[in-house]
Design a protein around this motif. Structure first.
Motif, PDB file in Angstrom:
ATOM      1  N   TYR A 104       2.457  -4.344  -4.870  1.00 61.79           N
ATOM      2  CA  TYR A 104       1.384  -3.523  -5.454  1.00 61.79           C
ATOM      3  C   TYR A 104       0.781  -2.546  -4.451  1.00 61.79           C
ATOM      4  CZ  TYR A 104       2.145  -7.082  -8.932  1.00 61.79           C
ATOM      5  OH  TYR A 104       2.748  -7.931  -9.823  1.00 61.79           O
ATOM      6  N   GLU A 105       1.262  -2.589  -3.214  1.00 63.65           N
ATOM      7  CA  GLU A 105       0.865  -1.549  -2.258  1.00 63.65           C
ATOM      8  C   GLU A 105       1.599  -0.244  -2.576  1.00 63.65           C
ATOM      9  OE1 GLU A 105       1.066  -2.968   1.879  1.00 63.65           O
ATOM     10  OE2 GLU A 105       0.608  -4.973   1.131  1.00 63.65           O
ATOM     11  N   ILE A 106       2.575  -0.329  -3.485  1.00 60.71           N
ATOM     12  CA  ILE A 106       3.345   0.856  -3.875  1.00 60.71           C
ATOM     13  C   ILE A 106       2.762   1.415  -5.166  1.00 60.71           C
ATOM     14  CG2 ILE A 106       5.670   1.722  -4.445  1.00 60.71           C
ATOM     15  CD1 ILE A 106       5.431   0.407  -1.606  1.00 60.71           C
ATOM     16  N   GLU A 107       2.545   2.718  -5.175  1.00 64.81           N
ATOM     17  CA  GLU A 107       1.943   3.347  -6.354  1.00 64.81           C
ATOM     18  C   GLU A 107       2.800   3.144  -7.605  1.00 64.81           C
ATOM     19  OE1 GLU A 107       0.705   7.405  -5.574  1.00 64.81           O
ATOM     20  OE2 GLU A 107       0.473   7.541  -7.768  1.00 64.81           O
ATOM     21  N   GLY A 108       2.161   2.785  -8.673  1.00 67.22           N
ATOM     22  CA  GLY A 108       2.876   2.631  -9.949  1.00 67.22           C
ATOM     23  C   GLY A 108       3.501   1.260 -10.143  1.00 67.22           C
ATOM     24  N   ALA A 109       3.456   0.419  -9.112  1.00 67.16           N
ATOM     25  CA  ALA A 109       4.152  -0.877  -9.208  1.00 67.16           C
ATOM     26  C   ALA A 109       3.530  -1.789 -10.257  1.00 67.16           C
ATOM     27  CB  ALA A 109       4.164  -1.573  -7.851  1.00 67.16           C
ATOM     28  N   LYS A 110       2.242  -1.619 -10.517  1.00 68.12           N
ATOM     29  CA  LYS A 110       1.603  -2.526 -11.484  1.00 68.12           C
ATOM     30  C   LYS A 110       2.215  -2.388 -12.884  1.00 68.12           C
ATOM     31  CE  LYS A 110      -2.866  -3.312 -11.307  1.00 68.12           C
ATOM     32  NZ  LYS A 110      -4.313  -3.011 -11.298  1.00 68.12           N
ATOM     33  N   GLU A 111       2.801  -1.236 -13.160  1.00 72.29           N
ATOM     34  CA  GLU A 111       3.415  -1.038 -14.483  1.00 72.29           C
ATOM     35  C   GLU A 111       4.739  -1.785 -14.621  1.00 72.29           C
ATOM     36  OE1 GLU A 111       4.040   3.195 -14.887  1.00 72.29           O
ATOM     37  OE2 GLU A 111       2.065   3.501 -13.989  1.00 72.29           O
ATOM     38  N   VAL A 112       5.380  -2.040 -13.469  1.00 74.43           N
ATOM     39  CA  VAL A 112       6.775  -2.507 -13.552  1.00 74.43           C
ATOM     40  C   VAL A 112       7.088  -3.731 -12.700  1.00 74.43           C
ATOM     41  CG1 VAL A 112       7.767  -0.240 -14.134  1.00 74.43           C
ATOM     42  CG2 VAL A 112       7.418  -0.849 -11.732  1.00 74.43           C
ATOM     43  N   ALA A 113       6.069  -4.358 -12.103  1.00 74.75           N
ATOM     44  CA  ALA A 113       6.408  -5.470 -11.199  1.00 74.75           C
ATOM     45  C   ALA A 113       5.550  -6.704 -11.442  1.00 74.75           C
ATOM     46  CB  ALA A 113       6.278  -5.034  -9.746  1.00 74.75           C
ATOM     47  N   ILE A 114       6.207  -7.834 -11.287  1.00 75.07           N
ATOM     48  CA  ILE A 114       5.553  -9.146 -11.306  1.00 75.07           C
ATOM     49  C   ILE A 114       5.777  -9.722  -9.919  1.00 75.07           C
ATOM     50  CG2 ILE A 114       5.718 -11.487 -12.287  1.00 75.07           C
ATOM     51  CD1 ILE A 114       6.665 -10.115 -14.910  1.00 75.07           C
ATOM     52  N   GLU A 115       4.724 -10.257  -9.311  1.00 72.98           N
ATOM     53  CA  GLU A 115       4.885 -10.751  -7.931  1.00 72.98           C
ATOM     54  C   GLU A 115       4.634 -12.257  -7.855  1.00 72.98           C
ATOM     55  OE1 GLU A 115       3.707  -8.234  -4.654  1.00 72.98           O
ATOM     56  OE2 GLU A 115       2.526  -9.861  -3.805  1.00 72.98           O
ATOM     57  N   PHE A 116       5.415 -12.904  -7.003  1.00 74.10           N
ATOM     58  CA  PHE A 116       5.318 -14.360  -6.825  1.00 74.10           C
ATOM     59  C   PHE A 116       4.876 -14.648  -5.404  1.00 74.10           C
ATOM     60  CE2 PHE A 116       8.475 -13.200  -9.908  1.00 74.10           C
ATOM     61  CZ  PHE A 116       8.169 -13.998 -10.990  1.00 74.10           C
ATOM     62  N   ARG A 117       3.895 -15.521  -5.277  1.00 73.32           N
ATOM     63  CA  ARG A 117       3.403 -15.917  -3.953  1.00 73.32           C
ATOM     64  C   ARG A 117       3.268 -17.431  -3.918  1.00 73.32           C
ATOM     65  NH1 ARG A 117       0.009 -12.275  -0.655  1.00 73.32           N
ATOM     66  NH2 ARG A 117       0.674 -10.177  -1.189  1.00 73.32           N
ATOM     67  N   SER A 118       3.144 -17.953  -2.712  1.00 77.82           N
ATOM     68  CA  SER A 118       3.109 -19.399  -2.570  1.00 77.82           C
ATOM     69  C   SER A 118       2.237 -19.791  -1.385  1.00 77.82           C
ATOM     70  CB  SER A 118       4.544 -19.864  -2.335  1.00 77.82           C
ATOM     71  OG  SER A 118       4.558 -21.201  -1.965  1.00 77.82           O
ATOM     72  N   PHE A 119       1.648 -20.966  -1.463  1.00 88.12           N
ATOM     73  CA  PHE A 119       0.921 -21.516  -0.307  1.00 88.12           C
ATOM     74  C   PHE A 119       1.833 -22.444   0.494  1.00 88.12           C
ATOM     75  CE2 PHE A 119      -2.361 -20.408  -3.410  1.00 88.12           C
ATOM     76  CZ  PHE A 119      -3.225 -19.668  -2.616  1.00 88.12           C
ATOM     77  N   SER A 120       3.084 -22.573   0.057  1.00 82.42           N
ATOM     78  CA  SER A 120       4.011 -23.516   0.700  1.00 82.42           C
ATOM     79  C   SER A 120       4.277 -23.181   2.148  1.00 82.42           C
ATOM     80  CB  SER A 120       5.352 -23.522  -0.035  1.00 82.42           C
ATOM     81  OG  SER A 120       5.241 -24.239  -1.225  1.00 82.42           O
ATOM     82  N   LYS A 121       4.608 -21.918   2.398  1.00 82.09           N
ATOM     83  CA  LYS A 121       5.096 -21.586   3.726  1.00 82.09           C
ATOM     84  C   LYS A 121       3.961 -21.136   4.646  1.00 82.09           C
ATOM     85  CE  LYS A 121       8.822 -22.461   1.612  1.00 82.09           C
ATOM     86  NZ  LYS A 121      10.246 -22.482   1.498  1.00 82.09           N
ATOM     87  N   ASN A 122       2.948 -20.484   4.111  1.00 79.93           N
ATOM     88  CA  ASN A 122       1.855 -20.024   4.986  1.00 79.93           C
ATOM     89  C   ASN A 122       0.906 -21.167   5.353  1.00 79.93           C
ATOM     90  OD1 ASN A 122       0.679 -20.231   2.440  1.00 79.93           O
ATOM     91  ND2 ASN A 122      -0.581 -18.408   2.662  1.00 79.93           N
ATOM     92  N   ALA A 123       0.601 -22.031   4.381  1.00 79.62           N
ATOM     93  CA  ALA A 123      -0.391 -23.074   4.633  1.00 79.62           C
ATOM     94  C   ALA A 123       0.214 -24.479   4.606  1.00 79.62           C
ATOM     95  CB  ALA A 123      -1.520 -22.968   3.601  1.00 79.62           C
ATOM     96  N   GLY A 124       1.529 -24.558   4.564  1.00 74.90           N
ATOM     97  CA  GLY A 124       2.184 -25.875   4.636  1.00 74.90           C
ATOM     98  C   GLY A 124       2.067 -26.703   3.372  1.00 74.90           C
ATOM     99  N   PHE A 125       2.040 -26.055   2.208  1.00 77.00           N
ATOM    100  CA  PHE A 125       1.828 -26.761   0.943  1.00 77.00           C
ATOM    101  C   PHE A 125       3.124 -27.189   0.245  1.00 77.00           C
ATOM    102  CE2 PHE A 125      -2.670 -26.103  -0.900  1.00 77.00           C
ATOM    103  CZ  PHE A 125      -3.253 -26.046   0.352  1.00 77.00           C
ATOM    104  N   THR A 126       4.243 -27.296   0.965  1.00 77.67           N
ATOM    105  CA  THR A 126       5.489 -27.617   0.240  1.00 77.67           C
ATOM    106  C   THR A 126       5.372 -28.950  -0.504  1.00 77.67           C
ATOM    107  OG1 THR A 126       6.432 -28.514   2.273  1.00 77.67           O
ATOM    108  CG2 THR A 126       7.090 -26.282   1.703  1.00 77.67           C
ATOM    109  N   GLY A 127       4.644 -29.899   0.094  1.00 77.91           N
ATOM    110  CA  GLY A 127       4.459 -31.183  -0.581  1.00 77.91           C
ATOM    111  C   GLY A 127       3.171 -31.255  -1.382  1.00 77.91           C
ATOM    112  N   THR A 128       2.292 -30.306  -1.186  1.00 82.93           N
ATOM    113  CA  THR A 128       0.986 -30.322  -1.857  1.00 82.93           C
ATOM    114  C   THR A 128       1.050 -29.563  -3.184  1.00 82.93           C
ATOM    115  OG1 THR A 128      -0.038 -30.425   0.319  1.00 82.93           O
ATOM    116  CG2 THR A 128      -1.481 -29.792  -1.493  1.00 82.93           C
TER     117      THR A 128
END
Ligand code: MLT
Length: 407
Positions: free
Chosen positions: A231-255
């Protein structure tokens, strides 16, 4: 007579990481005295950040009292977490995502796997090669592909990511409707620039396509010029779905906690070519099939955005990135070509031989588990992936053993 979904019969025998786990278990059974260091699956090894642990405990205590107990929560996630995500992960980077566009879930794996069910089975799907197997397998299960032949499923448009294109695929030469992109990339560890991502967003806008952007590894980006969100790219909100996770940044793979962003203006089309918003469809699916992430886990995830949490999460990612630096350095000294590890916890190494042979050799001679590139697709043949998720000491020991094995 009950008939099965035969699309499942098209799938390769087992899921890549289960296959590897089985091989490693069998090796350990045969060699109980051998110490095995796992740099295969990207599973974190360090404890949760203290800010998350404190918030987690506090929320569990709340659950113990009638006055503060919570039953079913909102399927989309509690407002406190959705708000914190919107402000910190998007608005702070001038990507105008609001809290109601965020769906909290138990994993990016499930969400990237499930999202395809919003679309018909006759669409053209573009999938990178090599790729995180979930994108491909879930499309196979849904019946969007033909049989598997010569390392590929018929009917899929594969986007080759190779040394020649710096592991950033070129636009497809035929029209596609649904495009999977993952940056920083799993498995190659490559990154995409804003300019390169703009080309994809423009393509999607021109072709009425949707981009599924997996940004699960954004916390490892060290080069500030690289986009952390599509979504830092102009127009992306019309055409993109984004996936994020707390697994790798905060160690939530088991949480287990993650989220998916479906912008209100993101549209697809019905059979009468009428524009239909994806947000209400995903909301409908989420409410029907998912009952929300537990309250204590969402409180723990919220703590990632506290001042203390931000600093601890940064330290965690830095810790793994120090491992990645070491892997890069050692692999470079050994004279192997590689990519990744600079803005990503994965290092993608050209092993100059069959990747399962390389995997077996490293396991056998060095007692080190990697992931064979061929498991991620045809273009992964010849490569192995090393994950930086382990203790620094183990990575040091693993690299010393690899040095000896390859010398
Ligand atoms: C990987 O090793 O590719 C990842 O850990 C898989 C995942 O996150 O599901």
């Amino acid at each position: 007579m009950l008939t099965i979904n035969e699309n499942y019969l098209k799938l390769q025998a087992s899921y890549l990481f289960s296959d590897i786990a089985k091989r490693v278990a069998s090796f350990q059974e045969k060699n109980p005295q051998r110490d095995v260091i796992k740099l295969g699956i990207g599973d974190v090894t360090k404890g949760l950040p203290q800010a998350c642990v404190t918030a987690f405990h506090k929320a569990v205590d709340e659950m113990a009292e009638d006055a503060t107990f919570r039953g079913y929560g909102p399927e989309q996630g509690y407002d406190f977490l959705r708000e914190a995500i919107a402000v910190n992960d998007f608005q702070a980077r001038r990507a105008g995502i609001s809290a109601d566009e965020i769906f909290v879930s138990d994993g990016a794996k499930c969400d990237t796997g499930n999202i395809q069910e919003l679309f018909t089975t006759d669409i053209k799907v573009a999938i990178p090669d090599p790729v995180y197997p979930v994108y491909l397998d879930t499309n196979v299960m849904a019946g969007r592909t033909g049989a598997f032949a010569d390392g590929r499923y018929k009917g899929v448009v594969y986007l080759d990511s190779t040394r020649e294109n710096n592991f950033v695929p070129a636009l497809p030469t035929e029209d596609v409707d649904l495009i999977y992109l993952c940056f920083p990339n799993n498995p190659t560890g490559s990154t995409i620039t804003k300019e390169e991502l703009e080309v994809w967003v423009d393509y999607a806008r021109e072709n009425k396509a949707i981009i599924l952007f997996d940004a699960a590894y954004e916390a490892f980006i060290r080069d500030d010029s690289l986009p952390k969100s599509i979504y830092e790219i102009e127009g992306a909100k019309e055409v993109a779905i984004e996936f994020r996770s707390f697994s790798k940044n905060a160690g939530f793979t088991g949480t287990r906690c993650a989220y998916t962003v479906v912008p209100i203006e993101c549209m697809a089309y019905d059979s009468h070519s009428k524009r239909q918003a994806i947000h209400p469809l995903w909301n409908r699916r989420h409410c029907t099939k998912f009952n929300g992430v537990s309250y204590p886990v969402q409180r723990a995830a919220e703590a990632v955005y506290s001042e203390e949490g931000k600093s601890e999460v940064r330290q965690l990612a830095d810790y793994y990135m120090k491992n990645a630096d070491l892997v890069r350095k050692e692999i470079g000294v050994l004279g192997y070509d590689y990519v990744g590890g600079e803005n990503s916890p994965y290092i993608w190494i050209d092993g100059k031989r069959n990747s399962w042979d390389f995997f077996d050799m490293l396991l056998d001679q060095a007692g080190v588990v990697c992931t064979p590139g061929a498991g991620f697709g045809k273009c992964g043949e010849g490569y192995i992936r090393i994950s930086a998720f382990n203790s620094y000491e183990n990575v040091e020991r693993a690299m010393a053993r690899i040095r000896d094995a390859l010398a």
